[in-house]
Design a protein around this motif. Structure first.
Motif: not given
Length: 96
Positions: A59-67
């Motif tokens: 799988g292709y992993y992506v981490l996103i931080n957001f408010s």
């Protein structure tokens, strides 16, 4: 309304190629930008899954931080669940 900090990890399917992964990543970063403040986007890249999901072992992993406002993560989760190409996702409120 007060904004809360969140992070989401998404695992994208690699079965349709790299362009599909980039399209999904763009779709979700745009959606987050429209409904909150997009933070850091970390691409962890292609990794082996602990177990096969839908007969896929990578799988292709992506981490996103957001408010965002507290109501948005539920809507984001709903959109993720009806989107083809997302194997798994997890949204976590930071600081709790």
């Amino acid at each position: 309304m007060a904004l809360k900090d969140y992070e989401i990890v998404m695992v994208f399917s690699l079965s349709k190629g790299e362009e599909a992964v980039n399209a999904l990543k763009t779709k979700f970063t745009d959606l987050i930008s429209k409904n909150g403040t997009l933070g850091e986007v970390e691409e962890w890249g292609k990794k082996k899954l602990a177990y096969a999901i839908n007969y896929e072992t990578d799988g292709y992993y992506v981490l996103i931080n957001f408010s965002s406002e507290e109501s948005f993560p539920a809507e984001l989760d709903r959109v993720i669940n009806i989107t083809d190409g997302v194997l798994r996702s997890l949204i976590v409120a930071k600081g709790e």
